[in-house]
Every structure is written in structure tokens, then in C-alpha cells.
Design an enzyme around this catalytic site. Structure first.
Site, short mmCIF file in Angstrom:
data_model
loop_
_atom_site.label_atom_id
_atom_site.label_comp_id
_atom_site.label_asym_id
_atom_site.label_seq_id
_atom_site.Cartn_x
_atom_site.Cartn_y
_atom_site.Cartn_z
N ARG A 71 1.15 12.92 -28.84
CA ARG A 71 2.02 11.92 -28.24
C ARG A 71 3.06 11.47 -29.25
O ARG A 71 2.82 11.48 -30.45
CB ARG A 71 1.20 10.72 -27.76
CG ARG A 71 0.42 10.97 -26.48
CD ARG A 71 -0.36 9.74 -26.03
NE ARG A 71 -1.39 9.37 -26.97
CZ ARG A 71 -1.29 8.44 -27.87
NH1 ARG A 71 -0.20 7.69 -27.95
NH2 ARG A 71 -2.28 8.19 -28.69
N TYR A 200 3.35 18.89 -24.15
CA TYR A 200 2.03 18.60 -24.68
C TYR A 200 1.33 17.42 -24.02
O TYR A 200 1.88 16.31 -23.96
CB TYR A 200 2.10 18.32 -26.20
CG TYR A 200 0.71 18.11 -26.75
CD1 TYR A 200 -0.08 19.21 -27.08
CD2 TYR A 200 0.15 16.84 -26.85
CE1 TYR A 200 -1.39 19.04 -27.50
CE2 TYR A 200 -1.15 16.66 -27.27
CZ TYR A 200 -1.92 17.76 -27.60
OH TYR A 200 -3.21 17.59 -28.02
N LYS A 209 -1.71 9.09 -19.44
CA LYS A 209 -1.31 7.87 -20.14
C LYS A 209 -0.11 7.19 -19.46
O LYS A 209 -0.04 5.96 -19.37
CB LYS A 209 -1.01 8.16 -21.62
CG LYS A 209 -2.24 8.62 -22.41
CD LYS A 209 -3.39 7.75 -22.16
CE LYS A 209 -4.62 7.82 -23.02
NZ LYS A 209 -5.02 8.87 -23.84
N HIS A 229 -7.81 1.64 -21.63
CA HIS A 229 -8.10 2.88 -22.37
C HIS A 229 -9.59 2.90 -22.72
O HIS A 229 -9.96 2.75 -23.88
CB HIS A 229 -7.23 2.88 -23.63
CG HIS A 229 -7.16 4.20 -24.36
ND1 HIS A 229 -6.77 4.29 -25.67
CD2 HIS A 229 -7.41 5.47 -23.95
CE1 HIS A 229 -6.78 5.56 -26.05
NE2 HIS A 229 -7.17 6.30 -25.04
N SER A 251 -7.18 6.19 -29.77
CA SER A 251 -7.19 7.64 -29.63
C SER A 251 -7.93 8.30 -30.78
O SER A 251 -7.76 7.92 -31.94
CB SER A 251 -5.75 8.16 -29.59
OG SER A 251 -5.09 7.58 -28.49
N CYS A 253 -11.03 8.16 -31.61
CA CYS A 253 -12.00 7.30 -32.29
C CYS A 253 -13.36 7.29 -31.60
O CYS A 253 -14.17 6.38 -31.80
CB CYS A 253 -11.46 5.87 -32.41
SG CYS A 253 -10.09 5.76 -33.56
N ASP A 280 -11.93 8.33 -20.91
CA ASP A 280 -10.65 7.90 -21.52
C ASP A 280 -10.02 6.70 -20.83
O ASP A 280 -9.41 5.88 -21.50
CB ASP A 280 -9.66 9.08 -21.49
CG ASP A 280 -8.50 8.91 -22.46
OD1 ASP A 280 -8.74 8.61 -23.64
OD2 ASP A 280 -7.33 9.07 -22.03
N ARG A 377 -7.00 20.44 -28.28
CA ARG A 377 -7.76 19.83 -27.18
C ARG A 377 -8.32 20.87 -26.21
O ARG A 377 -7.82 21.99 -26.14
CB ARG A 377 -6.83 18.89 -26.39
CG ARG A 377 -6.22 17.76 -27.23
CD ARG A 377 -6.71 16.42 -26.83
NE ARG A 377 -6.34 15.38 -27.79
CZ ARG A 377 -6.78 14.14 -27.69
NH1 ARG A 377 -7.57 13.77 -26.71
NH2 ARG A 377 -6.44 13.24 -28.59
#
Ligand code: GTP
Ligand code: SPV
Ligand code: MN
Length: 600
Positions: A71, A200, A209, A229, A251, A253, A280, A377
């Protein structure tokens, strides 16, 4: 052929076609034939690489431009008519100005390309909490990812009906992936997202998001619900009851990992089980009984690959064994399978690293290079998850007992503590800070404020967002979930994590559940309720987590916390209030109270 008679959709798609001037327009109905044809086309053009179909059936590989791997927060905008409505945590631009600027970039951008029109639902189709989106894109990679991540296809239009205008309009073009002209722009007042020059993940899968957090947080404020989130998990206890918990971590974590946790042996033997509802994003709304209910608006997992292995997260690994898209991991050329750091200790000798160079993986990694990008990912369907919750498709969602905040903190923040009440919990959320990760471009490992793990995702003024949290607490009253903070990432002097984490995080969930049930006492400290000595179960890990280590994990260091509170005051004053964020007085009051307790 269009899939709907909805004039609002048809008119908007026509406008996008006039703007982008594609060669063809293809409406994505979600049928197997259509998707198979797209896969075939993407493989033929090299956009996707087919992996070993015996070992990884249905799996494809995609490599993005090395300038386009995460991002881009500095190129992400919230465009509201009034600047103060975007607030101090967002880049802002006047909507008309932004539309004008971007229209030039989109003008004719799809010449010679196909525009795919993707109808999708965020949330189970038919759920009162679900919402419809339409994304137009010139990327097959986006279509195939959206198929995994959302409920995509003609059914989404059925749910919208013929007259509703309540859908989020997403325009994406990869254009020529020029980082200088990359824009990820939300227009919350128009239910519109424009994304250009990226291909991406979070920049282009607009349901995720951009919609499910930035636009949805704005909708939630206006409509009385919350878009967060957060992962959602269920813990089945030995008595058979399932308690549902959400957790917000920034993100990379640990949300996916916690959501798919496998309890340690002792817990398994006692009958504990963890089920995944989401990894998420959570949409949460008070239900008829007054409790807070959560749905996962997504239909798949866009998970961090590195670090995922048979020991850390076997469930996630299992999710990736079929029908998965891998992005920017490494390829083992001998058998066309995939590899990433910490998958195992054996990097493939005959490897293609994430940028596309063929290397000797053993030598390459020995020199300190990584074969997979740190933010590489997997996109895996939720149905692949061995521990997917039976409530995953429940349109009503699941009732939430506890909300957890957390981040990467080498020091200061203890393993776990509980807020005194919802308002204090809202303060705790506002105070989340975490070391930055590879999930966004920029330096890694820098401590930054990331309130509610939502800094990059709040689609409006952060002060109003905190106020919305406080109002939701008032509405929920004594039915509100209890609020906790955790830190899996405390380090010793040598930079080693002192808490084993992963499956052993069950031990912390156990304490949290007991606190919700009122079956365990706690120590009242300046910062909140902490576990009493011996109340975090370390059976089976006594060698690793000695009483001395547990003391360190649960330490509340007065000096560090005095600094922490001073920093929070500076943050509220200088970073938020001075820049147009309306910090609720109740949060300043919490600061005062913590300070007074620290000095007592
Ligand atoms: P996003 O998808 O970016 O929102 O990330 P996420 O919050 O889902 O993070 P994820 O679970 O993918 O974990 C990110 C990284 O943190 C991985 O490298 C994990 O191995 C690591 N990690 C997750 N849980 C733990 C933990 O309990 N302890 C430690 N030390 N590392 C963890
Ligand atoms: C995150 O960065 O929080 C992610 C990955 O979950 S992305 O979809 O790229 O936002
Ligand atoms: Mn995320």
C-alpha cells in the site's frame, strides 16, 4: 451483456467506459467457464504463471512491478468537500480538483484493453450488514483476486435490485504502473473509489481497504455501525460455549495468525478450539438484543506469506494448498511450487526470486537476500480454512464479548491488560502505536501512532471517529464488549521476542475470556487491570516463560509509562488537535486519570 437492469449501475459503467475507452467491456458473472477462460488468458499472456497443478491444484502465481509491492499511504487520499472532514490522519484534496486531475490520467487509459465489470458483495449476500460494490478494472489479476476475496458475480446485482443507488463505485486501472502518478483515492461522500497506476493488493482490490474500511468507516459513522481493521475469532470452551472476540492489530502484526490459532496441547485436551470468522476486517452493529454483532465482509484471506509455516500457522498454510493466488513469493523451478522465508529451512536451489531472477536460493539467501518479498501474499478462499467458523456465512454475524487492541512494541506495553471501562478502552485504542512493517511502503521498524490499527484506513476525521467509538459505547451500555490490549512483541536486551506467541497466545485469550466471565481476579494498576501472578497459564512452556520472564512481560514501568503518557498528550495536542482533529474531552480525561494513578 450487462448483468443488471439497475439504471444507476448502467449509467455509471457507461460513464467509466466513455472515460477509459476500453476496446471491450466484459461483465463478470462469476461463472466457472468465464473464470477458467480468464485464467487461461492470463497464463497465455504471462500475467499469471501456472503452478504445479498436482501439488497445488488451481493455484496461480503473480509477480508485481518491484515499484508496486505494498500500500502507498502517501499517495492515498480522502476527498471530502470540506478539508476538516478528512482530518489530520489523511491526505486531502478537493473532490472536483481530484476528479479533474485523475480524469486526465484515466482518459483513454484502457484503449486496446478490456474493461472487466465486477459486481460483488461485502458480507454474506442477503445479510442486513452486507453492502454491494462494483469495480471496473483492466486487470485480470484483480478479477481473479476479487473472486476469492468477495462474493463476486451476478448474485451481488440480484441483491442490489433494479432501483437502488446504494453501491460503491470502484474504478481501477493499472495504467502503466507509474509510481509518480499512482493514486488511491476515496470520495466517501460519493461512494466512489478511484485507483490508478498500481496493480497490488490493498491498492487495487477495492472491496478491501478502500471500501470495507475507508468508505465503510464513513458509512458506519453516519449509519450507527463500525468498520474496523479487526480479525474475528470464536473460542470454543470445554463447556461447549463459543465466545467471539475481535482484535485490531496494525498491518502485518498478527491478525491472520491469531484468527487461525491452534491451541497448545493442554488446551486441546481440555476441549478448547478456535474458529476463524475473519482475519482482517470486521463490520459491527448492535443487534436486537443490544449486544455488538460482527460480520467479516470478506470471503477470503489476503495473508502475509513470509513467516507462515507448519508450526506458526498450519491452518493458513493449509488454506494455500489449492485455488490460491500467490503474489511476489519465490518459485521453486524444479517442481513449480512456491517458497518464502521461514516456510522451512530449505530454500530451493533452483529458485526464481520475487523480482523474477533465477538464482541459487541457498547461496542467495546465505548472502542475506530474501527470495520472497517481505510483503508477499497469498490470496486464499475462506472455505479452504480448516478452522473456518460455522457462523462464517451467518447474515446476523456473531456476538462479540471482547475487543483486543495490539501492536508491535519492543518495550513498555505488557503482554495483556484490560481497560477499566469502554471509555478507557477507547483511549487504549487511540493510543495504539506500533513499529512499521513491510505492508506499506516506507521505513520498517519505526514506532508510529496507529490508533485502533486504523491510521491508514479511517475515511474521515479521526477526532470524529473517536467520538463515534464513545457514542457506540454509550449505546451498548453494559452489553458492550470488554476491551483489552495485548503485545506479543516485547523484546529482551538482545532483540529477541520474550513471549513465544502464535498458538501460545491462547493462554492470553484464556485470561481474557475468564475476565469477561468474571471468573478471574486482576490487579488494578495505573494503566488498567493486569493478570495476577500465576493467572496466565504457562503449563508446558515453563522452561521458556520462567517466572522472571513473566514478570517482565507483565511489568508496568513507571518511567516508561510516564513517557508514554507525555507522548500521548503531545500526540493529541500537536498531531491531532493542532491539525484540525477534534479530540474528545473524555479521552483527555483518561490521560489525566492515568497520569494521576501513575503518580499516586
Ligand atoms: P495484514 O494482513 O497486513 O493486516 O497482517 P496481519 O495483522 O494479518 O499479520 P499476520 O498474522 O500475517 O502476521 C504478520 C507477521 O507477524 C508474520 O511474519 C507472523 O509470523 C508474525 N507474527 C504473527 N503472530 C505473531 C506472534 O504471536 N509472535 C511473533 N513473534 N510474531 C508473530
Ligand atoms: C494490510 O496492509 O493491512 C493488508 C494488506 O491487509 S492490503 O490488502 O494490501 O492492505
Ligand atoms: Mn490488514
Amino acid at each position: 451483456m450487462s448483468l443488471t437492469n439497475n439504471q444507476n449501475v448502467l449509467k455509471w459503467v457507461d460513464e467509466m467506459v466513455s472515460l477509459c475507452k476500453p476496446e471491450n467491456v466484459v461483465w463478470i458473472d462469476g461463472s466457472k467457464e468465464q473464470l477458467d477462460a480468464l485464467r487461461k488468458e492470463a497464463i497465455e499472456t504471462g500475467e499469471m504463471i501456472e503452478l504445479n497443478q498436482e501439488k497445488l491444484p488451481g493455484c496461480l502465481y503473480h509477480r508485481t512491478n518491484p515499484n508496486d509491492v505494498a500500500r502507498v499511504e502517501d499517495r492515498t487520499f480522502i476527498c471530502t468537500r470540506k478539508k476538516e472532514d478528512a482530518g489530520p490522519t489523511n491526505n486531502w484534496c478537493d473532490p472536483q480538483e481530484m476528479y479533474a486531475k485523475l480524469s486526465k490520467l484515466y482518459d483513454g487509459v484502457m484503449k486496446g484493453r478490456t474493461m472487466y465489470v465486477i459486481p460483488y458483495s461485502m458480507g454474506p449476500i442477503g445479510s442486513p450488514l452486507a453492502k454491494v460494490g462494483v469495480e471496473v478494472t483492466d486487470s485480470i489479476y484483480v478479477v481473479l483476486n476479487m473472486q476469492i476475496m468477495t462474493r463476486m458475480g451476478a448474485d451481488a446485482f440480484k441483491n442490489l435490485g433494479d432501483v437502488s443507488n446504494d453501491f460503491v463505485r470502484g474504478l481501477h486501472s493499472k495504467a502503466d504502473v507509474n509510481p509518480e502518478e499512482r493514486y488511491i483515492v476515496q470520495f466517501p461522500e460519493d461512494n466512489t473509489i478511484w485507483s490508478i497506476n498500481s496493480a497490488y493488493g490493498g491498492n487495487v482490490l477495492l472491496g478491501k481497504k478502500c471500501f470495507a474500511l475507508r468508505i465503510a468507516s464513513f458509512q458506519g459513522k453516519n449509519e450507527g455501525w463500525m468498520a474496523e481493521h479487526m480479525l474475528i475469532l470464536g473460542v470454543k470452551k470445554p463447556d461447549g460455549e463459543i465466545k467471539y472476540i475481535t482484535a485490531a492489530f496494525p498491518s502485518a502484526c498478527g491478525k491472520t495468525n491469531l484468527a487461525m490459532l491452534i491451541p497448545p496441547e493442554g488446551y486441546k485436551k481440555d476441549g478448547y478450539e478456535v474458529f476463524t470468522v475473519g482475519d482482517d476486517i470486521a463490520w459491527m452493529k448492535p443487534g436486537e438484543d443490544g449486544r455488538l454483532y460482527a460480520i467479516n465482509p470478506e470471503n477470503g484471506f489476503f495473508g502475509v506469506a513470509p513467516g507462515t509455516n507448519e508450526k506458526s500457522n498450519p491452518n493458513a498454510l493449509h488454506c494455500t494448498m489449492k485455488d490460491t493466488i500467490f503474489t511476489n513469493v519465490a518459485i521453486n523451478n524444479d517442481d513449480m511450487t512456491v517458497w518464502w522465508e521461514k516456510l522451512d529451512k530449505n530454500p530451493p536451489v533452483n529458485a526464481t526470486e520475487w523480482k523474477g531472477a533465477v538464482v541459487n536460493g541457498v547461496e542467495y539467501t546465505a548472502e542475506g537476500n530474501t527470495l520472497a518479498h517481505p510483503n508477499s501474499r497469498f490470496t486464499a478462499p475462506a472455505v479452504n480454512c480448516p478452522c473456518i467458523s460455522s457462523e462464517f456465512n451467518n447474515p446476523a454475524g456473531v456476538p462479540i464479548s471482547a475487543i483486543i487492541f495490539g501492536g508491535r512494541r519492543a518495550s513498555t506495553t505488557p503482554l495483556v491488560y484490560q481497560s477499566f471501562d469502554w471509555t478507557h478502552g477507547t483511549y487504549m485504542g487511540s493510543a495504539v502505536s506500533s513499529e512499521t512493517t513491510a505492508a506499506a511502503t516506507g521505513a520498517v521498524g519505526v514506532l508510529r501512532h496507529d490508533p485502533m490499527a486504523m491510521k491508514p484506513f479511517i475515511g474521515y476525521n479521526v477526532g470524529d471517529y473517536w467520538n463515534h467509538w464513545l457514542e457506540m459505547g454509550e449505546k451498548l451500555g453494559d452489553k458492550a464488549p470488554k476491551i483489552f490490549n495485548v503485545n506479543w512483541f516485547k523484546q529482551d536486551e538482545n532483540g529477541n521476542f520474550i513471549w513465544p506467541g502464535f498458538g501460545d497466545n491462547m493462554r492470553v485469550l484464556d485470561w481474557i475470556i475468564k475476565r469477561c466471565e468474571g471468573t478471574v481476579d486482576a490487579d488494578e494498576t495505573a494503566i488498567g487491570y493486569l493478570p495476577k501472578k500465576g493467572d496466565i497459564n504457562v503449563e508446558g512452556i515453563e522452561d521458556e516463560v520462567t517466572p522472571e520472564i513473566m514478570d517482565k512481560l507483565l511489568d508496568v514501568d513507571k518511567e516508561l509509562w510516564t513517557k508514554e503518557i507525555a507522548e500521548m498528550r503531545r500526540y493529541y495536542d500537536d498531531d491531532i488537535k493542532a491539525k484540525g482533529g477534534n479530540v474528545p474531552q473524555a479521552l483527555y480525561d483518561e490521560l489525566d486519570k492515568i497520569e494521576a494513578r501513575l503518580n499516586k
